[in-house]
Design an enzyme around this catalytic site. Structure first.
Site, PDB file in Angstrom:
ATOM      1  N   GLN A 141       0.841  -1.203   0.000  1.00 39.90           N
ATOM      2  CA  GLN A 141       0.000   0.000   0.000  1.00 39.90           C
ATOM      3  C   GLN A 141       0.869   1.243   0.000  1.00 39.90           C
ATOM      4  O   GLN A 141       1.731   1.390   0.885  1.00 39.90           O
ATOM      5  CB  GLN A 141      -0.913   0.006   1.238  1.00 39.90           C
ATOM      6  CG  GLN A 141      -1.702   1.278   1.435  1.00 39.90           C
ATOM      7  CD  GLN A 141      -2.606   1.578   0.234  1.00 39.90           C
ATOM      8  OE1 GLN A 141      -3.391   0.747  -0.200  1.00 39.90           O
ATOM      9  NE2 GLN A 141      -2.460   2.763  -0.336  1.00 39.90           N
ATOM     10  N   TYR A 147       4.127  -0.474   7.426  1.00 40.85           N
ATOM     11  CA  TYR A 147       3.001  -1.348   7.805  1.00 40.85           C
ATOM     12  C   TYR A 147       2.933  -2.570   6.873  1.00 40.85           C
ATOM     13  O   TYR A 147       2.737  -3.706   7.330  1.00 40.85           O
ATOM     14  CB  TYR A 147       1.727  -0.516   7.723  1.00 40.85           C
ATOM     15  CG  TYR A 147       0.457  -1.162   8.191  1.00 40.85           C
ATOM     16  CD1 TYR A 147       0.049  -1.074   9.525  1.00 40.85           C
ATOM     17  CD2 TYR A 147      -0.382  -1.828   7.299  1.00 40.85           C
ATOM     18  CE1 TYR A 147      -1.146  -1.629   9.949  1.00 40.85           C
ATOM     19  CE2 TYR A 147      -1.584  -2.385   7.715  1.00 40.85           C
ATOM     20  CZ  TYR A 147      -1.960  -2.284   9.045  1.00 40.85           C
ATOM     21  OH  TYR A 147      -3.150  -2.843   9.447  1.00 40.85           O
ATOM     22  N   LYS A 151       3.217  -6.426   8.056  1.00 37.85           N
ATOM     23  CA  LYS A 151       2.082  -7.331   7.849  1.00 37.85           C
ATOM     24  C   LYS A 151       2.445  -8.488   6.920  1.00 37.85           C
ATOM     25  O   LYS A 151       1.919  -9.590   7.061  1.00 37.85           O
ATOM     26  CB  LYS A 151       0.880  -6.547   7.311  1.00 37.85           C
ATOM     27  CG  LYS A 151       0.304  -5.559   8.330  1.00 37.85           C
ATOM     28  CD  LYS A 151      -0.245  -6.286   9.547  1.00 37.85           C
ATOM     29  CE  LYS A 151      -0.867  -5.380  10.570  1.00 37.85           C
ATOM     30  NZ  LYS A 151      -1.412  -6.100  11.722  1.00 37.85           N
ATOM     31  N   ILE A 180     -11.633  -2.147   7.236  1.00 36.03           N
ATOM     32  CA  ILE A 180     -12.709  -2.370   8.201  1.00 36.03           C
ATOM     33  C   ILE A 180     -13.035  -1.023   8.857  1.00 36.03           C
ATOM     34  O   ILE A 180     -12.121  -0.220   9.102  1.00 36.03           O
ATOM     35  CB  ILE A 180     -12.255  -3.390   9.286  1.00 36.03           C
ATOM     36  CG1 ILE A 180     -11.646  -4.661   8.652  1.00 36.03           C
ATOM     37  CG2 ILE A 180     -13.413  -3.743  10.217  1.00 36.03           C
ATOM     38  CD1 ILE A 180     -12.563  -5.469   7.767  1.00 36.03           C
TER      39      ILE A 180
HETATM   40  N1  CAA Z   1      -2.778   4.695  -3.705  1.00 37.41           N
HETATM   41  C1  CAA Z   1      -2.137   5.349  -4.704  1.00 37.41           C
HETATM   42  N2  CAA Z   1      -1.777   6.623  -4.612  1.00 37.41           N
HETATM   43  C2  CAA Z   1      -2.075   7.273  -3.505  1.00 37.41           C
HETATM   44  C3  CAA Z   1      -2.722   6.664  -2.431  1.00 37.41           C
HETATM   45  C4  CAA Z   1      -3.094   5.329  -2.572  1.00 37.41           C
HETATM   46  N3  CAA Z   1      -3.755   4.688  -1.613  1.00 37.41           N
HETATM   47  N4  CAA Z   1      -2.903   7.580  -1.463  1.00 37.41           N
HETATM   48  C5  CAA Z   1      -2.350   8.710  -1.904  1.00 37.41           C
HETATM   49  N5  CAA Z   1      -1.873   8.524  -3.146  1.00 37.41           N
HETATM   50  C6  CAA Z   1      -1.229   9.529  -3.981  1.00 37.41           C
HETATM   51  C7  CAA Z   1      -2.004  10.841  -3.946  1.00 37.41           C
HETATM   52  O1  CAA Z   1      -3.048  10.852  -4.908  1.00 37.41           O
HETATM   53  C8  CAA Z   1      -0.937  11.838  -4.268  1.00 37.41           C
HETATM   54  O2  CAA Z   1      -0.642  11.822  -5.634  1.00 37.41           O
HETATM   55  P1  CAA Z   1      -0.608  13.198  -6.433  1.00 37.41           P
HETATM   56  O3  CAA Z   1       0.494  13.980  -5.769  1.00 37.41           O
HETATM   57  O4  CAA Z   1      -0.310  12.768  -7.843  1.00 37.41           O
HETATM   58  O5  CAA Z   1      -1.965  13.803  -6.247  1.00 37.41           O
HETATM   59  C9  CAA Z   1       0.295  11.263  -3.583  1.00 37.41           C
HETATM   60  O6  CAA Z   1       0.033   9.856  -3.426  1.00 37.41           O
HETATM   61  C10 CAA Z   1       0.561  11.894  -2.227  1.00 37.41           C
HETATM   62  O7  CAA Z   1      -0.610  11.692  -1.448  1.00 37.41           O
HETATM   63  P2  CAA Z   1      -1.085  12.721  -0.370  1.00 37.41           P
HETATM   64  O8  CAA Z   1      -1.279  14.075  -0.965  1.00 37.41           O
HETATM   65  O9  CAA Z   1      -2.245  12.104   0.348  1.00 37.41           O
HETATM   66  O10 CAA Z   1       0.215  12.810   0.571  1.00 37.41           O
HETATM   67  P3  CAA Z   1       0.249  13.137   2.065  1.00 37.41           P
HETATM   68  O11 CAA Z   1       1.688  13.218   2.422  1.00 37.41           O
HETATM   69  O12 CAA Z   1      -0.684  14.245   2.409  1.00 37.41           O
HETATM   70  O13 CAA Z   1      -0.404  11.802   2.757  1.00 37.41           O
HETATM   71  C11 CAA Z   1      -0.638   9.517   3.308  1.00 37.41           C
HETATM   72  C12 CAA Z   1       0.236  10.580   2.633  1.00 37.41           C
HETATM   73  C13 CAA Z   1      -0.797   9.847   4.810  1.00 37.41           C
HETATM   74  C14 CAA Z   1       0.087   8.193   3.155  1.00 37.41           C
HETATM   75  C15 CAA Z   1      -2.025   9.493   2.658  1.00 37.41           C
HETATM   76  O14 CAA Z   1      -1.899   9.413   1.257  1.00 37.41           O
HETATM   77  C16 CAA Z   1      -2.870   8.323   3.092  1.00 37.41           C
HETATM   78  O15 CAA Z   1      -3.450   8.335   4.168  1.00 37.41           O
HETATM   79  N6  CAA Z   1      -2.987   7.281   2.227  1.00 37.41           N
HETATM   80  C17 CAA Z   1      -3.743   6.088   2.552  1.00 37.41           C
HETATM   81  C18 CAA Z   1      -2.818   5.027   3.090  1.00 37.41           C
HETATM   82  C19 CAA Z   1      -3.667   3.839   3.509  1.00 37.41           C
HETATM   83  O16 CAA Z   1      -4.376   3.233   2.730  1.00 37.41           O
HETATM   84  N7  CAA Z   1      -3.572   3.481   4.795  1.00 37.41           N
HETATM   85  C20 CAA Z   1      -4.364   2.410   5.309  1.00 37.41           C
HETATM   86  C21 CAA Z   1      -4.718   2.714   6.724  1.00 37.41           C
HETATM   87  S1  CAA Z   1      -5.906   1.569   7.360  1.00 37.41           S
HETATM   88  C22 CAA Z   1      -5.006   0.244   7.691  1.00 37.41           C
HETATM   89  O17 CAA Z   1      -3.836   0.198   7.644  1.00 37.41           O
HETATM   90  C23 CAA Z   1      -5.806  -0.971   8.099  1.00 37.41           C
HETATM   91  C24 CAA Z   1      -5.589  -2.061   7.122  1.00 37.41           C
HETATM   92  O18 CAA Z   1      -4.902  -3.010   7.471  1.00 37.41           O
HETATM   93  C25 CAA Z   1      -6.278  -2.036   5.826  1.00 37.41           C
END
Ligand code: CAA
Length: 241
Positions: A141, A147, A151, A180
């Protein structure tokens, strides 16, 4: 006598649902938690499940906590390694603290928690180790190099230990939840959820903690004695490993 089950991170999120489901299935359950005293006290009041506070990234704390549980409830039959944290950041911004924090809590905890109960399970010729991994350990991811590494490591741990435990009546399995509806997932920015996550879940919704808890109850049961070293995906079809 009721079998004893320990659930790490067992007072909140998926862990709370697991603790409650195991209690409902007849287990004597102990829930460990790391820091949120208020949530743990509320959980204990509501469920009657005893809570124990320690840091799963610390081996000595785990050994002492488990010793206390065994003194209070009896030998541990079922261990659910559920405790986990996120410290998401794009890798170019990830700090050593974000890396080490997640590896210590999510991966090193597996050794810290499982090692102290392993010999007892071997001697008694019964045990269930259930590790809550993640879809993101399977598919990777963006924003979660720490993480996803932890995992994925969890799945390797399960496969190795399953081979060691098999002849001793111990099964070791992983569950890989998808997204979830817990605080951990709600912490993701709504636009990231809407753009990058929800559209890729074929069933069209987040999962419920109880849907993971039911998987745990099954893997803990005598009915699941032939299942070991497996990875049970519960992710709404988001990733088919
Ligand atoms: N997949 C692909 N690209 C992604 C992405 C994703 N999931 N999330 C963000 N991006 C891209 C954005 O679109 C952005 O691209 P552009 O610059 O071209 O627009 C680039 O990555 C940077 O993203 P952000 O602007 O969001 O950067 P940030 O520094 O503000 O935040 C981050 C970074 C905190 C990682 C945020 O992107 C985020 O929260 N992403 C989701 C990560 C995720 O899925 N975490 C799961 C948590 S839940 C969990 O972990 C439980 C489980 O087991 C499932």
């Amino acid at each position: 006598m009721a079998k004893v089950a320990v659930v790490t991170g067992g007072s909140r999120g998926i862990g709370a649902a697991i603790s409650k489901a195991l209690k409902a299935a007849g287990y004597s359950v102990a829930a460990s938690y790391a820091g949120n005293d208020e949530a743990a006290a509320k959980f204990k009041d509501e469920t009657g499940i005893p809570v124990y506070k320690w840091d799963v990234s610390n081996y000595d704390a785990c050994a002492a906590g488990l010793k206390q549980i065994e003194a209070d409830l009896g030998p541990v039959d079922v261990l659910v390694n559920n405790a986990g944290i996120t410290k998401d950041a794009m890798f170019h911004r990830m700090t050593p603290d974000q890396w080490n924090g997640v590896i210590n809590t999510n991966l090193n905890s597996l050794f810290n928690m499982t090692r102290p109960v392993w010999e007892g399970m071997r001697n008694r010729k019964f045990g269930r180790i259930i590790c809550i991994s993640s879809i993101n350990g399977q598919k990777g991811q963006a924003g979660q190099a720490n993480y996803s590494a932890a995992k994925a490591g969890e799945i390797g741990f399960v496969k190795a230990l399953a081979q060691e435990g098999a002849r001793a009546g111990i099964t070791v399995n992983a569950i890989t939840p998808g997204y979830i509806g817990t605080e951990m997932v709600r912490a993701i920015a709504q636009d990231v959820l809407d753009k990058h996550i929800l559209p890729f879940i074929p069933v069209g919704r987040l999962g419920e903690p109880e849907e993971i808890a039911r998987c745990v109850v099954f893997l803990a049961s005598d009915d699941a004695g032939f299942i070991t070293g497996s990875t049970l995906s519960a992710n709404g079809g988001q990733y088919m490993a």
